[in-house]
Design a protein around this motif. Structure first.
Motif, PDB file in Angstrom:
ATOM      1  N   MET A   9       4.076 -27.001   6.744  1.00 25.54           N
ATOM      2  CA  MET A   9       3.832 -26.078   5.472  1.00 25.54           C
ATOM      3  C   MET A   9       4.313 -26.846   4.049  1.00 25.54           C
ATOM      4  O   MET A   9       3.948 -26.279   3.172  1.00 25.54           O
ATOM      5  N   LEU A  10       5.355 -27.508   4.345  1.00 20.34           N
ATOM      6  CA  LEU A  10       5.926 -27.900   3.157  1.00 20.34           C
ATOM      7  C   LEU A  10       5.190 -28.982   2.294  1.00 20.34           C
ATOM      8  O   LEU A  10       5.060 -28.699   0.872  1.00 20.34           O
ATOM      9  N   PRO A  11       4.668 -30.076   2.911  1.00 19.07           N
ATOM     10  CA  PRO A  11       3.879 -31.283   1.939  1.00 19.07           C
ATOM     11  C   PRO A  11       2.774 -30.514   1.143  1.00 19.07           C
ATOM     12  O   PRO A  11       2.375 -30.865   0.193  1.00 19.07           O
ATOM     13  N   GLU A  12       2.158 -29.575   1.796  1.00 21.39           N
ATOM     14  CA  GLU A  12       0.876 -28.761   1.180  1.00 21.39           C
ATOM     15  C   GLU A  12       1.383 -27.737   0.480  1.00 21.39           C
ATOM     16  O   GLU A  12       0.482 -27.532  -0.707  1.00 21.39           O
ATOM     17  N   GLY A  13       2.135 -26.927   0.695  1.00 24.49           N
ATOM     18  CA  GLY A  13       2.722 -25.813  -0.174  1.00 24.49           C
ATOM     19  C   GLY A  13       3.196 -26.322  -1.682  1.00 24.49           C
ATOM     20  O   GLY A  13       2.882 -25.700  -2.579  1.00 24.49           O
ATOM     21  N   ASN A  14       3.646 -27.612  -1.661  1.00 27.55           N
ATOM     22  CA  ASN A  14       3.801 -28.459  -2.787  1.00 27.55           C
ATOM     23  C   ASN A  14       2.635 -28.417  -3.795  1.00 27.55           C
ATOM     24  O   ASN A  14       2.969 -28.816  -4.914  1.00 27.55           O
ATOM     25  N   TRP A  15       1.423 -28.197  -3.202  1.00 26.53           N
ATOM     26  CA  TRP A  15       0.280 -28.239  -4.114  1.00 26.53           C
ATOM     27  C   TRP A  15      -0.626 -27.091  -4.405  1.00 26.53           C
ATOM     28  O   TRP A  15      -1.370 -26.996  -5.142  1.00 26.53           O
ATOM     29  N   ILE A  16       0.334 -25.865  -3.944  1.00 25.66           N
ATOM     30  CA  ILE A  16      -0.825 -24.660  -4.053  1.00 25.66           C
ATOM     31  C   ILE A  16      -0.817 -24.305  -5.760  1.00 25.66           C
ATOM     32  O   ILE A  16      -1.904 -24.165  -6.158  1.00 25.66           O
ATOM     33  N   SER A  17       0.486 -24.429  -6.346  1.00 26.81           N
ATOM     34  CA  SER A  17       0.431 -23.950  -7.815  1.00 26.81           C
ATOM     35  C   SER A  17      -0.456 -25.189  -8.639  1.00 26.81           C
ATOM     36  O   SER A  17      -0.862 -25.102  -9.714  1.00 26.81           O
ATOM     37  N   ARG A  18      -0.632 -26.335  -7.872  1.00 27.75           N
ATOM     38  CA  ARG A  18      -1.493 -27.550  -8.821  1.00 27.75           C
ATOM     39  C   ARG A  18      -2.862 -27.764  -8.259  1.00 27.75           C
ATOM     40  O   ARG A  18      -3.468 -28.685  -8.492  1.00 27.75           O
ATOM     41  N   LEU A  70      -6.343 -23.180   0.013  1.00 25.63           N
ATOM     42  CA  LEU A  70      -4.929 -23.836   0.501  1.00 25.63           C
ATOM     43  C   LEU A  70      -3.964 -22.794   1.007  1.00 25.63           C
ATOM     44  O   LEU A  70      -3.174 -23.086   1.810  1.00 25.63           O
ATOM     45  N   LEU A  71      -3.675 -21.791  -0.023  1.00 30.70           N
ATOM     46  CA  LEU A  71      -2.851 -20.570   0.219  1.00 30.70           C
ATOM     47  C   LEU A  71      -3.156 -20.159   1.806  1.00 30.70           C
ATOM     48  O   LEU A  71      -2.000 -20.019   2.550  1.00 30.70           O
ATOM     49  N   LEU A 130       1.286 -37.337  -2.812  1.00 30.94           N
ATOM     50  CA  LEU A 130       1.467 -37.802  -3.963  1.00 30.94           C
ATOM     51  C   LEU A 130       0.231 -37.417  -4.886  1.00 30.94           C
ATOM     52  O   LEU A 130       0.420 -37.150  -6.100  1.00 30.94           O
ATOM     53  N   THR A 131      -0.982 -37.000  -4.376  1.00 32.39           N
ATOM     54  CA  THR A 131      -1.916 -36.854  -5.368  1.00 32.39           C
ATOM     55  C   THR A 131      -2.881 -35.551  -4.719  1.00 32.39           C
ATOM     56  O   THR A 131      -2.785 -35.387  -3.457  1.00 32.39           O
ATOM     57  N   TRP A 132      -3.873 -35.010  -5.573  1.00 26.40           N
ATOM     58  CA  TRP A 132      -4.640 -33.856  -4.724  1.00 26.40           C
ATOM     59  C   TRP A 132      -5.521 -34.338  -3.537  1.00 26.40           C
ATOM     60  O   TRP A 132      -5.624 -33.532  -2.598  1.00 26.40           O
ATOM     61  N   ALA A 133      -5.846 -35.718  -3.472  1.00 29.03           N
ATOM     62  CA  ALA A 133      -6.601 -36.042  -2.578  1.00 29.03           C
ATOM     63  C   ALA A 133      -5.763 -36.292  -1.102  1.00 29.03           C
ATOM     64  O   ALA A 133      -6.426 -36.085  -0.118  1.00 29.03           O
ATOM     65  N   ASP A 134      -4.601 -36.222  -1.101  1.00 35.50           N
ATOM     66  CA  ASP A 134      -3.630 -36.091   0.043  1.00 35.50           C
ATOM     67  C   ASP A 134      -4.030 -34.789   0.627  1.00 35.50           C
ATOM     68  O   ASP A 134      -4.091 -34.783   1.725  1.00 35.50           O
TER      69      ASP A 134
END
Ligand SMILES: [Fe+2]
Ligand SMILES: [Fe+2]
Length: 325
Positions: free
Chosen positions: A59-68, A78-79, A126-130
């Protein structure tokens, strides 16, 4: 007399083992209250907990992008995906607890480094594509790994996997759709998608586990039907399925040796850097420390919630006793 007792114990044990083996041979499920060899129990605790830990660390690497996330729709998807992973973790911890280990012990093993989780989650996003590449490749590899587990021999694990696999299919599709959108976008977006594929391809192949001759648990696990296919078979299946998907996206898989073999009907592929894999497993990946400390913080900061829930449960139980009197 003592000798006679030992003889009787041995005979009893033998017949329990026979019943157990016969059940496995008939493809019947082993349930938590059934007799099972100690090694079967321990192996299952190791594998199911490793799986549960992977779900919640994942959950952590992707949770990192929820707000972005770039749009409301992407954020909602994503949520939902990250919440699904939490749910997978909870099913699996519950399945594991039926084998006689507590949730606290399981978390303790994760926090102390005694228990492992999938090494792929020690790479940074590192990026949204990840987020697209993870859904497409990591959840894609997870499906390949997990579909055979729907018919594994331990009942609670097999049943949990049925729902988990359905949700993983949604994860894979939302990831592929992100990649597709980027690949149909500007050159910059397409480059971003290629860069994500370049970074995630090899770790995704490693995710299917060490090669069969290096895998210490495969033979026994196949015998117990805990595993139904070997790591190398699963990896080949993943490659055969994913390369044509990369072609549709117009992306290049970062492997110069990758080639379709008309004789075998499979893709031949290049050497995997196993040294990198073992380094990450041993805790020297880019994000190992960050992931464990995030999990520890979540546990420590959640203490008051657990205490409050227990205090409330005690109060309710007292109330019920008083009302009964
Ligand atoms: Fe999952
Ligand atoms: Fe997933």
């Amino acid at each position: 007399m003592k000798n006679q007792d030992t003889m009787q114990d041995k005979e009893q044990m033998k017949s329990l083992e026979d019943i157990f083996e016969a059940k496995i041979a008939r493809d019947e499920k082993i349930e938590p209250k059934d007799w099972m060899p100690e090694k079967y129990r321990k192996t299952h605790i190791r594998q199911i907990s490793q799986h549960a830990h992977s779900e919640i660390v994942g959950m952590l690497p992707e949770g990192n992008w929820i707000s972005r996330a770039p749009s409301l729709r992407r954020k909602v998807a994503l949520l939902a995906k990250v919440q699904d992973e939490a749910g997978h973790g909870l099913y699996l911890y519950s399945a594991c607890e039926t084998l006689g280990i507590s949730r606290e012990e399981l978390y303790d093993q994760l926090h102390s480094g005694k228990a492992k989780y999938s090494s792929i989650f020690n790479y940074p996003t590192l990026t949204w594509a990840d987020i697209g590449a993870i859904g497409w490749l990591v959840d894609g590899a997870a499906i390949i790994n997990q579909v055979p587990l729907c018919s594994t021999s331990f009942g609670p694990y097999a049943r949990a996997m049925v729902r988990v696999c359905k949700e993983e299919s949604f994860h894979q599709r939302q990831g592929y759709e992100i990649m597709m959108t980027l690949c149909n976008g500007t050159q910059e977006q397409k480059d971003m998608a290629q860069d994500a594929l370049d970074r995630w391809w090899w770790p995704a192949l490693m995710m299917l586990g060490p090669t069969d001759d290096e895998s210490t648990h495969t033979e026994q696990s196949m015998k117990w039907k805990l595993k139904r296919k070997t790591n190398d078979e699963l990896r080949q299946q993943f490659i055969d399925q994913t390369v044509p998907q990369a072609d549709i996206l117009g992306l290049k898989v970062p492997d110069e040796d990758l080639q379709y073999n008309t004789e075998t009907g499979h893709y031949d592929f290049g050497e995997i850097d196993w040294e990198e894999f073992w380094q990450v497993v041993k805790g020297h990946g880019m994000c190992n420390k960050e992931r464990i400390s995030a999990r520890k913080n979540a546990w420590d900061e959640g203490e008051w919630v657990r205490d409050a829930a227990l205090a409330y449960a005690d109060k309710q139980a007292d109330k019920e006793v008083k009302e009964a009197v």
